[in-house]
Structures are given as C-alpha cells and as structure tokens.
Design a protein around this motif. Sequence first.
Motif, short mmCIF file in Angstrom:
data_model
loop_
_atom_site.label_atom_id
_atom_site.label_comp_id
_atom_site.label_asym_id
_atom_site.label_seq_id
_atom_site.Cartn_x
_atom_site.Cartn_y
_atom_site.Cartn_z
N ASN A 275 0.23 39.77 5.66
CA ASN A 275 -0.39 39.21 4.47
C ASN A 275 0.01 37.76 4.22
N GLY A 276 0.62 37.13 5.20
CA GLY A 276 1.07 35.75 5.04
C GLY A 276 0.05 34.76 5.56
N THR A 277 0.49 33.52 5.72
CA THR A 277 -0.38 32.45 6.22
C THR A 277 0.00 32.02 7.63
N LEU A 278 1.02 32.65 8.20
CA LEU A 278 1.46 32.35 9.56
C LEU A 278 1.37 33.60 10.41
N GLU B 220 0.86 -1.18 0.00
CA GLU B 220 0.00 0.00 0.00
C GLU B 220 0.90 1.23 0.00
N THR B 221 0.58 2.22 -0.82
CA THR B 221 1.37 3.46 -0.90
C THR B 221 0.55 4.61 -0.33
N THR B 222 1.19 5.43 0.50
CA THR B 222 0.52 6.62 1.03
C THR B 222 1.12 7.84 0.36
N ASN B 223 0.32 8.88 0.21
CA ASN B 223 0.77 10.15 -0.35
C ASN B 223 0.73 11.18 0.76
N ASN B 224 1.85 11.83 1.02
CA ASN B 224 1.98 12.76 2.15
C ASN B 224 2.47 14.10 1.63
N THR B 225 2.09 15.16 2.33
CA THR B 225 2.47 16.50 1.90
C THR B 225 2.93 17.32 3.10
N PHE B 226 4.00 18.05 2.92
CA PHE B 226 4.46 19.04 3.88
C PHE B 226 4.45 20.39 3.15
N ALA B 227 3.54 21.26 3.52
CA ALA B 227 3.46 22.58 2.88
C ALA B 227 3.84 23.63 3.91
N ALA B 228 4.87 24.38 3.63
CA ALA B 228 5.33 25.42 4.55
C ALA B 228 4.46 26.67 4.42
N GLY B 229 4.21 27.30 5.55
CA GLY B 229 3.47 28.56 5.54
C GLY B 229 4.38 29.71 5.13
N THR B 230 3.80 30.91 5.07
CA THR B 230 4.58 32.07 4.65
C THR B 230 4.47 33.20 5.66
N LEU B 231 5.57 33.90 5.83
CA LEU B 231 5.57 35.16 6.57
C LEU B 231 5.62 36.27 5.53
N ASP B 232 4.66 37.18 5.59
CA ASP B 232 4.60 38.27 4.62
C ASP B 232 4.20 39.55 5.35
N LEU B 233 5.20 40.29 5.80
CA LEU B 233 4.98 41.55 6.50
C LEU B 233 5.06 42.68 5.48
N ALA B 234 4.06 43.55 5.49
CA ALA B 234 4.07 44.69 4.58
C ALA B 234 3.89 45.97 5.39
N ALA B 235 4.54 47.03 4.94
CA ALA B 235 4.37 48.36 5.53
C ALA B 235 3.71 49.24 4.48
N GLU B 236 2.69 49.95 4.89
CA GLU B 236 1.93 50.80 3.96
C GLU B 236 1.71 52.16 4.59
N PRO B 237 2.13 53.24 4.03
CA PRO B 237 2.87 53.36 2.78
C PRO B 237 4.34 52.99 2.98
N THR B 238 5.05 52.78 1.89
CA THR B 238 6.46 52.43 1.99
C THR B 238 7.32 53.68 2.22
N GLU B 239 6.77 54.85 1.95
CA GLU B 239 7.46 56.10 2.29
C GLU B 239 6.66 56.76 3.40
N ILE B 240 7.20 56.69 4.61
CA ILE B 240 6.46 57.17 5.78
C ILE B 240 6.52 58.69 5.88
N ILE B 241 7.67 59.26 5.58
CA ILE B 241 7.79 60.72 5.70
C ILE B 241 8.70 61.27 4.61
N GLN B 242 8.26 62.39 4.06
CA GLN B 242 9.08 63.18 3.16
C GLN B 242 8.68 64.63 3.42
N VAL B 243 9.59 65.38 3.96
CA VAL B 243 9.28 66.76 4.34
C VAL B 243 10.49 67.64 4.03
N GLU B 244 10.21 68.87 3.66
CA GLU B 244 11.27 69.82 3.32
C GLU B 244 11.16 71.06 4.20
#
Length: 195
Positions: free
Chosen positions: A74-77, A33-57
């Motif tokens: 925005n990840g799965t972990l 008998e053959t078994t089928n097994n899966t190991f799927a790794a989760g993801t870490l997805d950190l985002a910063a919005e906006p990517t430009e926090i400050i621009q001042v003159e």
Amino acid sequence: MNIKKQLGMGMVSAALGISLISGGTFAYFSDSETTNNTFAAGTLDLAAEPTEIIQVENIKPGDSMVRDFELQNNGTLDIDKVLLDTDYTVGDANGDNTADFGEHIEVEFLYNADKLDEVIYQTTLAELRQMTPEAVNEHVFDPLLGEQGLPVDSIDDLVVKFNFVDNGEDQNQFQGDSLHLEWTFTATQETGEEK
C-alpha cells in the motif's frame, strides 16, 4: 613629533579616508535567481490481511489446517523483499512438557489453495523460529514473489498449511496446551537508482 612626521601621518590618514570613501561608493551590475527544489521520500507500507491468520481450538495429532492471507503493498515504493520473523509462546496446561509444542506443529508454505501438494517450503514452527528473516525470504518469498518482489498497489495471496504432526508416539503432554504464534513481516526497499 616633528613636522615631517605629522605631515606624513596626515597624508596617510587622508589616503586611507579617500580609499574607504571611494570603495563604499563603487557601483556594479548584479542579478540573482532563486530556485525551489523538493526531495520527497517515498513510503514502504506492507500490510497483511487478515491480521489474525489462524485461530483454532481442540486440535489433535494428525489435524491439518489450511489458511490463506494477503500481503499488500500500500506504499509508493516497490517492495524488493519480504522478511518473516517467527516467535511463539507455549501455554503448558499441566506443567508436564518435556518437549517444545512448536516442534510438533509443521508449517507448509504452498503455492495456492487449489494445489495443496505444491509446497514451496516445509518446516516446523520451532525450526522457523530459529531461522533468520533473510533465510525465510530465500526459501519462501523469493520463490513465491520472484524477482519482481511486491510492486506498488499489488496484492499477493499466500497459503499456509499447519499440521499437528502425529509422530506415532505418546504426545499426551500437549493435551490442553496452547501455542500463541506471532509472525512479523518486514518489507525492504529495492536498490536505490539514479533519478
């Protein structure tokens, strides 16, 4: 070779041949008998919005600037910790700086934009650059995010206030200067668990 030896060798050869033949034709039951097994790794997805926090003159000593931004998972972990690494470069317009412009820019991490007096942590950019990302997490993100960290699909609003500190002394050396600030946010996973 004498006849006894020849006969003995012939019997040994015959016995060996019979054992090989019978061994090759031996039958038995089997099943597989053959078994089928899966190991799927989760993801870490950190985002910063906006990517430009400050621009001042055209800032001057005594000016303050409040900016808000989001940290998104925005990840799965779930994200356990957020680490912050600070770096900056100073453009010395006149070549006369005897001090670091980053020592005169104060950063206040705030709980929210409505309550600007609720400061989580206050330091200068120069001091922040010297801190380890783990120390920044301990002083800023642990109090803000708490023990739950940043769960999957969550968004946390962060508010930061920048002050060009008026130290009451001659700060003419900073006229026309610029400071390019780079913040690198790094997410770490929660501790592994039995699944």
